[in-house]
Design an enzyme around this catalytic site. Structure first.
Site, PDB file in Angstrom:
ATOM      1  CG  ASP A 309     -25.316  22.270  18.338  1.00  0.00           C
ATOM      2  OD1 ASP A 309     -25.252  21.084  18.703  1.00  0.00           O
ATOM      3  OD2 ASP A 309     -26.346  22.962  18.412  1.00  0.00           O
ATOM      4  CB  ALA A 310     -22.691  22.133  12.015  1.00  0.00           C
TER       5      ALA A 310
END
Length: 441
Positions: A309-310
């Site tokens: 989820d970067a």
């Protein structure tokens, strides 16, 4: 940069919001039908040669009006997302798509140094706060009474983007205060999610690991008490002002810096990729070589942590006294610990969308995307994987002593080892071919 046709048709004489940056009125936001617009004040335009009054890389100071797409890309990214936005909209009786209406309710305390007020309404002359005892804090974050947190956000007029339930507070020697009506806060409190067990422990450990290997992160702690389990993260965009108060520092995330709305924060949804981030760093940062190196180390750590989820809203730029720089790393989480979350990278790694697709060819393309040599990327991978393996046992011990044992720690240990080994194997130089029989090497 000339205004498009839509910009010329917009009526800018009836703004809905006044926009302040570092306490100075710099512009106005309005809405005409479904279209939003933004216009800098004449006073701001008179100082257009500096970046002091610039809201965003994508919104340089100019006399012309910015149209809907450009305006939305900055201001929509100030708002909360998903369920938190839905709750604010419901309680304040606004449509979720009403960006100016929602910001009129909660735009007093945002990320960076922006504050927004209904047109003609001036911010209070001095900040105000009210104490939050531990039992009151626990009640605010009680998921069975979720409306209490939403009411506190409205009372405080605060909005931090993201999907997690969070609250901005001020730390005091006696505990915590809730900022009122636009007052700045210096700590973000997040509550755990019943959908993702151990999320507080997960983020705390990942942030601690980053700090242990030399990656700059905001000070983060896990708070425990009767009915209380929260993550407390000190804001990097707030500083003591020397007079007992707080000074806002401006920042923008990479959705804002590349002109994307929150719905486009993932690369697969037309969001920025690593090439876009590197391009902005090279063009805008005061020390681009330093910040590109920081980006490499964070990129590798996210691969090793299994942080899928970067995305572009989880990377930001900070406006400091020495110019623009990559902000400290935040929202580091091992998302592979939760099978319900996507197993795909938020930003492709040289065309690789999943860990199983990592290869030397993918890292070679990634180096080209970033504008660095493969050797520099390989060195960053070696430094991060080596340091993380050495630091993790102490980080794990510290985290366990603070929060108690948590099953997610076992998951992080397993994933960190497996993904670090995957990165090392994929980026390693190809083995030398054996010398032909009868010849010397």
């Amino acid at each position: 940069m000339s205004p498009g046709p839509r910009s010329r048709r917009l009526d800018t004489t009836r703004p809905r919001l006044d926009v302040y940056l570092c306490g100075r009125l710099v512009g106005h936001v309005g809405q005409e039908g479904p279209d939003t617009w933004f216009r800098y004040t004449e006073a701001a335009v008179a100082h257009a040669g500096t970046t002091d009054l610039r809201l965003s890389i994508r919104l340089p100071v100019r006399p012309d009006t910015y149209g809907h797409a450009e305006t939305l890309a900055f201001f929509d990214n100030l708002l909360l997302e998903a369920g938190t936005r839905e709750a604010i909209a419901a309680l304040s009786q606004h449509d979720q798509r009403d960006v100016t209406g929602l910001l009129g309710e909660v735009g007093g305390e945002c990320a960076g140094a922006v504050t927004l007020w209904p047109h003609g309404t001036e911010p209070p002359a001095s900040p105000a706060y009210r104490p939050l005892p531990d039992d009151s804090l626990a009640a605010l974050f009680d998921t069975t009474h979720g409306v209490a947190l939403t009411r506190a956000q409205l009372e405080s007029r605060q909005s931090l983007s993201g999907v997690q339930d969070k609250l901005v507070v001020r730390r005091t020697p006696a505990g915590w205060d809730l900022p009122l009506q636009c007052a700045p806060g210096d700590v973000i409190l997040k509550r755990p999610s019943p959908r993702y067990p151990g999320l507080v422990e997960n983020e705390y450990a990942c942030q601690a690991l980053a700090a242990a290997i030399g990656i700059e992160v905001p000070p983060t702690e896990a708070l425990r008490g009767p009915g209380l389990a929260l993550l407390a993260s000190t804001r990097y965009d707030r500083r003591p002002d020397g007079a007992g108060g707080l000074r806002r520092l401006h920042q923008e995330d990479f959705c804002q810096a590349t002109g994307r709305i929150p719905a486009h924060k993932y690369q697969r949804d037309r969001g920025p990729g690593f090439a876009d981030l590197a391009r902005v760093i090279r063009q805008e940062c005061a020390a681009p070589a330093r910040d590109l190196q920081r980006l490499l180390h964070r990129l590798v750590l996210n691969l090793c942590l299994g942080n899928m989820d970067a995305h572009a809203k989880n990377v930001a730029l900070l406006y400091g006294d020495d110019g623009l720089a990559l902000a400290p790393a935040y929202d580091l989480v091992c998302t592979l610990a939760y099978p319900a979350l996507s197993p795909s990278y938020s930003m492709q790694v040289g065309g690789a969308s999943r860990p199983s697709e990592l290869s030397l060819a993918a890292f070679t393309r990634l180096a080209r995307d970033l504008g660095v040599t493969l050797g520099a990327l390989r060195q960053a991978a070696d430094e991060v994987t080596t340091r993380a393996a050495a630091a993790w046992p102490a980080v794990l011990d510290q985290a366990t002593r603070l929060t108690g044992p948590a099953p997610v720690y076992d998951d992080i240990t397993r994933i960190l080892a497996a993904e670090s080994a995957r990165v090392r194997a994929a980026i390693a130089p190809p083995a030398a071919s054996p010398a032909p029989h009868g010849t010397s090497a």
